[in-house]
Scaffold this motif. Structure first.
Motif, PDB file in Angstrom:
ATOM      1  N   UNK A 157     -24.566  20.793  -5.727  1.00 39.53           N
ATOM      2  CA  UNK A 157     -24.059  19.590  -5.064  1.00 39.53           C
ATOM      3  C   UNK A 157     -23.999  19.794  -3.547  1.00 39.53           C
ATOM      4  N   UNK A 158     -23.883  18.689  -2.834  1.00 37.45           N
ATOM      5  CA  UNK A 158     -23.778  18.726  -1.363  1.00 37.45           C
ATOM      6  C   UNK A 158     -22.327  18.517  -0.943  1.00 37.45           C
ATOM      7  N   UNK A 159     -21.939  19.231   0.108  1.00 40.55           N
ATOM      8  CA  UNK A 159     -20.563  19.185   0.606  1.00 40.55           C
ATOM      9  C   UNK A 159     -20.554  19.043   2.126  1.00 40.55           C
ATOM     10  N   UNK A 160     -19.509  18.418   2.598  1.00 35.47           N
ATOM     11  CA  UNK A 160     -19.309  18.275   4.039  1.00 35.47           C
ATOM     12  C   UNK A 160     -18.485  19.444   4.557  1.00 35.47           C
ATOM     13  N   UNK A 161     -18.768  19.864   5.775  1.00 33.94           N
ATOM     14  CA  UNK A 161     -17.978  20.917   6.404  1.00 33.94           C
ATOM     15  C   UNK A 161     -16.727  20.352   7.065  1.00 33.94           C
ATOM     16  N   UNK A 162     -16.523  19.038   6.912  1.00 34.57           N
ATOM     17  CA  UNK A 162     -15.381  18.389   7.554  1.00 34.57           C
ATOM     18  C   UNK A 162     -14.595  17.587   6.513  1.00 34.57           C
ATOM     19  N   UNK A 163     -13.308  17.487   6.727  1.00 35.63           N
ATOM     20  CA  UNK A 163     -12.475  16.692   5.828  1.00 35.63           C
ATOM     21  C   UNK A 163     -12.700  15.207   6.057  1.00 35.63           C
ATOM     22  N   UNK A 164     -12.419  14.413   5.027  1.00 38.03           N
ATOM     23  CA  UNK A 164     -12.460  12.941   5.110  1.00 38.03           C
ATOM     24  C   UNK A 164     -13.845  12.398   5.413  1.00 38.03           C
ATOM     25  N   UNK A 165     -14.874  13.126   5.023  1.00 34.58           N
ATOM     26  CA  UNK A 165     -16.235  12.610   5.184  1.00 34.58           C
ATOM     27  C   UNK A 165     -16.449  11.512   4.140  1.00 34.58           C
ATOM     28  N   UNK A 166     -16.965  10.355   4.528  1.00 31.19           N
ATOM     29  CA  UNK A 166     -17.100   9.248   3.571  1.00 31.19           C
ATOM     30  C   UNK A 166     -18.202   9.463   2.538  1.00 31.19           C
ATOM     31  N   UNK A 167     -19.113  10.388   2.797  1.00 25.21           N
ATOM     32  CA  UNK A 167     -20.267  10.552   1.911  1.00 25.21           C
ATOM     33  C   UNK A 167     -20.105  11.687   0.903  1.00 25.21           C
ATOM     34  N   UNK A 168     -19.530  12.807   1.356  1.00 24.24           N
ATOM     35  CA  UNK A 168     -19.481  13.989   0.492  1.00 24.24           C
ATOM     36  C   UNK A 168     -18.103  14.635   0.531  1.00 24.24           C
ATOM     37  N   UNK A 169     -17.708  15.288  -0.566  1.00 24.41           N
ATOM     38  CA  UNK A 169     -16.413  15.996  -0.573  1.00 24.41           C
ATOM     39  C   UNK A 169     -16.460  17.203   0.367  1.00 24.41           C
ATOM     40  N   UNK A 170     -15.293  17.646   0.765  1.00 24.46           N
ATOM     41  CA  UNK A 170     -15.196  18.793   1.667  1.00 24.46           C
ATOM     42  C   UNK A 170     -15.585  20.080   0.942  1.00 24.46           C
ATOM     43  N   UNK A 171     -16.324  20.928   1.641  1.00 25.28           N
ATOM     44  CA  UNK A 171     -16.666  22.243   1.085  1.00 25.28           C
ATOM     45  C   UNK A 171     -15.402  23.029   0.738  1.00 25.28           C
ATOM     46  N   UNK A 172     -14.353  22.813   1.504  1.00 25.20           N
ATOM     47  CA  UNK A 172     -13.114  23.570   1.306  1.00 25.20           C
ATOM     48  C   UNK A 172     -12.295  23.058   0.117  1.00 25.20           C
TER      49      UNK A 172
END
Length: 347
Positions: free
Chosen positions: A224-239
């Motif tokens: 799956x793909x994850x965002x490196x930032x919180x509250x990204x509208x497209x993908x959940x946070x990697x953290x």
């Protein structure tokens, strides 16, 4: 990406070998000291001599500090350089520099390595006293000579070696296991921290690779793909994944790769990854180490029997020949290189 177990081995192997040799030297000194005394009809406390000998060896181990640091830094650089070069090609520029987490990881490594140096000296003294107590009790029962009592005490102890750590659960960590865990854990953490920092500086997203048989804490997050930032509208946070947990994403023995996404949408794929072949050879290597440990243990028994002529020499020599044949078959059938230095005891 992350460093897989077979990759981490490269950065810990030569340091582990130094501690295996150091432990073996202390063990051989304990055997020789007790058997020499017994042959002279002596059951006196020789723990101070053993401690002095161990301390001299441990003093040498402190000189390995720069070597340990160098291997951990090399793991970081080997991991981050290909990603940095790829980002520069894809984005046309590169933001940030690596090395920002280095001091933290090296200081933590030093703390754990000081622990083994302190523990090995202390545990050598404790073992000497335990052997003396066991041998003295056997002799006082009147059923054994001093030589026989020492022989029995040494044979009962020798497989245990000198623990680097006895944890709260009572588990005994050998120097080999402890040093390998410390170096690989710190190398892995540093490589991961630098990789994530580079992704944050030069992109927004990462993919997590997928493979069959993923661990329970990894399986829900792979592929799956994850965002490196919180509250990204497209993908959940990697953290929000299991990252940071020992058995989670990018933890020790994790086989997943982080695949950064460039600003143009291209995904990084490490070159020449053949995880199946690497994993198979890694398992063979683990088996080789097990066989090498068994050979070293048997050679300790042979040393004891030779020193005191206790009638067990032929038994242990036959056992050694069987173990050597087993190891020879493994290396012949897998293409692994026989590493005789890891089989020896110190003369």
């Amino acid at each position: 990406m992350t460093l897989n177990p077979w990759e981490l081995d490269r950065y810990s192997e030569d340091i582990v070998d130094q501690y295996i040799e150091m432990e073996q030297k202390v063990i051989d000194h304990i055997i020789d000291s007790f058997t020499q005394n017994a042959n002279n009809d002596d059951l006196s406390d020789n723990s101070s001599d053993i401690v002095n000998y161990a301390e001299r060896l441990i003093k040498y181990s402190r000189e390995l500090k720069n070597h340990v640091h160098g291997n951990i830094i090399r793991a970081e650089e080997d991991n981050i350089k290909p990603i940095s070069e790829w980002f520069k090609r894809q984005n046309g520029y590169l933001v940030g520099s690596f090395g920002r987490y280095r001091d933290k990881r090296l200081k933590e490594t030093d703390k754990y390595m000081r622990l083994i140096n302190r523990n090995m000296t202390r545990n050598s003294a404790n073992i000497a006293r335990q052997i003396l107590t066991s041998a003295t009790n056997e002799f006082r029962l009147g059923n054994k000579t001093k030589v026989q009592a020492v022989s029995k005490a040494l044979h009962q102890w020798s497989d245990n070696g000198i623990p680097a750590l006895i944890d709260d659960a009572g588990k005994r960590w050998s120097p080999e296991t402890y040093v390998r865990t410390v170096v690989q854990t710190q190398a892995n953490k540093l490589a991961n921290e630098e990789t994530l920092a580079r992704v944050i500086d030069n992109g927004k997203y990462v993919d997590i690779s997928a493979h069959v048989g993923a661990r329970p804490l990894c399986a829900p997050y792979q592929g799956k793909r994850y965002s490196m930032f919180d509250n990204d509208p497209r993908y959940p946070s990697f953290y929000s994944t299991s990252y940071g947990k020992a058995a989670g994403i990018l933890g020790i023995n994790c086989h997943h790769h982080l695949l950064p996404v460039a600003n143009n949408g291209d995904v990084y794929h490490p070159a020449n990854i053949n995880d199946k072949d690497n994993e198979r050879m890694y398992k063979y290597t683990q088996k080789q180490r097990e066989y090498e440990r068994d050979i070293r243990k048997t050679k300790r028994h042979i040393r004891i029997s030779k020193n005191v002529d206790d009638g067990m020499l032929d038994h242990y020599q036959q056992k050694l020949r069987r173990q050597q044949a087993r190891l020879r078959n493994l290396t012949n059938n897998t293409g692994l290189r026989r590493q005789r230095d890891r089989e020896k005891n110190i003369t």
